[in-house]
Enzyme design. Sequence first.
Site, PDB file in Angstrom:
ATOM      1  N   ASP A   1       0.631  -1.044  -0.086  1.00  0.00           N
ATOM      2  CA  ASP A   1       0.044  -0.084  -0.065  1.00  0.00           C
ATOM      3  C   ASP A   1       0.780   1.214  -0.138  1.00  0.00           C
ATOM      4  O   ASP A   1       1.989   1.220   0.359  1.00  0.00           O
ATOM      5  CB  ASP A   1      -0.849   0.053   1.261  1.00  0.00           C
ATOM      6  CG  ASP A   1      -1.867  -1.037   1.041  1.00  0.00           C
ATOM      7  OD1 ASP A   1      -2.316  -1.489   0.185  1.00  0.00           O
ATOM      8  OD2 ASP A   1      -2.632  -1.379   2.474  1.00  0.00           O
TER       9      ASP A   1
ATOM     10  N   TYR B   1       5.197 -10.143   7.420  1.00  0.00           N
ATOM     11  CA  TYR B   1       5.025  -8.676   7.651  1.00  0.00           C
ATOM     12  C   TYR B   1       5.319  -8.333   9.269  1.00  0.00           C
ATOM     13  O   TYR B   1       4.856  -9.041  10.037  1.00  0.00           O
ATOM     14  CB  TYR B   1       3.645  -8.101   7.267  1.00  0.00           C
ATOM     15  CG  TYR B   1       3.473  -7.823   5.738  1.00  0.00           C
ATOM     16  CD1 TYR B   1       3.625  -6.454   5.163  1.00  0.00           C
ATOM     17  CD2 TYR B   1       2.996  -8.762   4.753  1.00  0.00           C
ATOM     18  CE1 TYR B   1       3.314  -6.080   4.011  1.00  0.00           C
ATOM     19  CE2 TYR B   1       2.933  -8.836   3.446  1.00  0.00           C
ATOM     20  CZ  TYR B   1       2.997  -7.433   2.961  1.00  0.00           C
ATOM     21  OH  TYR B   1       3.005  -7.051   1.630  1.00  0.00           O
TER      22      TYR B   1
END
Length: 266
Positions: free
Chosen positions: A51, A108
Amino acid sequence: MRYFFHIAYQGQYFSGWQKQPGVKSVQEVIEQTLSKIFKKTIPIIGCGRTDAHVHASQFFFHADFEKEIEFDLLFILNKALPYNIAAFDIIKMEGKPHARFDAVQRKYDYFFHTYKDPFLSTQSSLYQESNLDLHKMKSAVNLLTKYKDYKAFCTHPNKYDHTKCNVMEADLFVNDKGDRIRFNIASNRFLGKMIRIIMGQLLKIGKGELSIDEFESHFIALEIGNIIAPAHPTGLYLSKVSYPYLNLEPRTDLVSMIEGTNWISI
């Protein structure tokens, strides 16, 4: 000849990895840089998408060249790239392995802190919440490996063939002062804004605005309700990408760099 490039980037000044019209992306900057070096268009394929404003401490992309590279491209590329993108390795591959489709696991890390600190402002998200119930948050994190369908934790689930993810690891850590927290998750794939939506829900649990049973019901009902509140993008890092034929350790030690070494699993 196909080559894999092992890179990292700070995402705060980019609108994500993926090239798109009218905005600055990591992919576009690298393609433009390679094209200047080779005096021709060099398309690249990344291992996934991040993102806007999300970082990657480990990322891979592949590119095809007409012949074997016989000069120090790594040195020249790093000289030409901006300060917030670095290349670590350029690896000649056999056949046509795919940086995106061949990845078997992605990890992540999401970092946030509970006090204002100007030196953390681009590396970790600020949530000034002094009384988060971290043990309830950890109980919710423990549910993530139990379920497979993450349709409720996605902004646009209908754009996918399916919304099942094999979450292999999930954990929550806190530093010894209790004011810096790290959420870690590993899966074979992730959906759009999935981690940030999960993190937003975990914060609600920590503040007492959402129960663990309500959180678990999202997996059963496969919907999260009308209001989706993803956590801030700052603090989210793609931190490890693994392939059946390539498993490099990240060059940057995020945990030590951002938060120090005194981490405790909740």
